[in-house]
Design an enzyme around this catalytic site. Sequence first.
Site, PDB file in Angstrom:
ATOM      1  N   GLY A  56       2.491   2.430  10.785  1.00 37.24           N
ATOM      2  CA  GLY A  56       3.495   3.480  10.628  1.00 37.24           C
ATOM      3  C   GLY A  56       4.213   3.876  11.908  1.00 37.24           C
ATOM      4  CD  GLU A  67      -2.920   5.615   6.836  1.00 36.77           C
ATOM      5  OE1 GLU A  67      -2.874   5.610   5.592  1.00 36.77           O
ATOM      6  OE2 GLU A  67      -1.981   5.179   7.543  1.00 36.77           O
ATOM      7  CB  SER A  69       5.025  -1.630  12.164  1.00 37.61           C
ATOM      8  OG  SER A  69       4.691  -0.267  12.379  1.00 37.61           O
ATOM      9  CE  LYS A  89      -0.249   3.307   4.713  1.00 36.77           C
ATOM     10  NZ  LYS A  89      -0.144   3.437   6.166  1.00 36.77           N
ATOM     11  CG  HIS A  99      -5.895   1.989   5.320  1.00 39.35           C
ATOM     12  ND1 HIS A  99      -5.481   2.950   6.212  1.00 39.35           N
ATOM     13  CD2 HIS A  99      -4.863   1.134   5.181  1.00 39.35           C
ATOM     14  CE1 HIS A  99      -4.239   2.691   6.585  1.00 39.35           C
ATOM     15  NE2 HIS A  99      -3.840   1.586   5.977  1.00 39.35           N
ATOM     16  CD  GLU A 127      -3.596  -2.312   7.516  1.00 38.73           C
ATOM     17  OE1 GLU A 127      -2.479  -2.546   7.053  1.00 38.73           O
ATOM     18  OE2 GLU A 127      -4.210  -1.259   7.287  1.00 38.73           O
ATOM     19  CG  ASN A 178      -1.713   1.216   1.450  1.00 38.95           C
ATOM     20  OD1 ASN A 178      -1.795   2.051   0.549  1.00 38.95           O
ATOM     21  ND2 ASN A 178      -2.324   1.346   2.621  1.00 38.95           N
TER      22      ASN A 178
HETATM   23  P1  PGA Z   1       2.792   0.429   7.665  1.00 37.48           P
HETATM   24  O1  PGA Z   1       1.325   0.609   7.039  1.00 37.48           O
HETATM   25  O2  PGA Z   1       3.339  -0.873   7.104  1.00 37.48           O
HETATM   26  O3  PGA Z   1       3.552   1.637   7.209  1.00 37.48           O
HETATM   27  O4  PGA Z   1       2.635   0.344   9.137  1.00 37.48           O
HETATM   28  C1  PGA Z   1       0.468  -0.476   6.864  1.00 37.48           C
HETATM   29  C2  PGA Z   1      -0.838  -0.025   6.285  1.00 37.48           C
HETATM   30  O5  PGA Z   1      -1.330   1.037   6.677  1.00 37.48           O
HETATM   31  O6  PGA Z   1      -1.431  -0.708   5.424  1.00 37.48           O
END
Ligand code: PGA
Length: 246
Positions: free
Chosen positions: A171, A97, A209, A10, A95, A165, A8
């Site tokens: 992140g 976010e 992460s 982003k 997601h 998640e 992903n």
């Molecule tokens: P990350 O993000 O691996 O940077 O923690 C995962 C995600 O949001 O899909």
Amino acid sequence: MRPLIAGNWKMNGSIASGAALVAAIMEQRAEIDPGCDILVCPPFLAIRTIGDLIQNSPIFLGAQDCHKDSEGAHTGDVSATMLSDVGCDFVIVGHSERRANHQEIDETVLFKAEAAHANNLVAIICVGETFDDRQNDRTLSIIENQFNGSVPKSSVSNNTVIAYEPVWAIGTGLTPSPMQIAQVHDFIRELLKKNFVEAEAFRVIYGGSVNPDNSKEILSINNVDGSLVGGASLKSEDFWAICKSV
Ligand code: PGA
């Protein structure tokens, strides 16, 4: 089942950096099959270019969101029909976010997943608890509510992937312990069994992460059928190392 490793991206990178990223992954993938399906989810504006580049490769193409309607007066939105038209195979919906930044509720996510299904896209439906939820012992009830509210009845194992998640792990460099991941993934499998006959065949992937140092351990946990990778999917060596750790 064959695990899914999904990148992903982003809102990161340029057309050129995305092209270089997939070129590097395709080069490695041409040499060996790491034993997993590999998916990249570029930003909308890069999907077309990246799609052309990976067209004759085994790498799958996905988007990070879609609108619930197939067309209409929705300024700035992109429909699942349009994603299908440009060759996408997958779309991420719900997601955290999107849920946090765009006030998406379970019903929004449900409608988006239904739109994905109607357009022959695989919906990667994300669920996960906040740090506060975990501290207050609400993890499983949050997961259950999100699952019941966002996973459509039209789901079957080849049009739906569930991504666990934890919001606090995205992140941040923090990850749940293998036991905590196992508990939630087992729980999601039970929820699938309550709702779908082919429950065992759905992929339930972990995100938050994931990096080359922890991926082997995470991917070896029972009921973890792949991972959704954010930050580490932007570096071809890291993303490929995660694919290989399957
Ligand atoms: P990350 O993000 O691996 O940077 O923690 C995962 C995600 O949001 O899909």
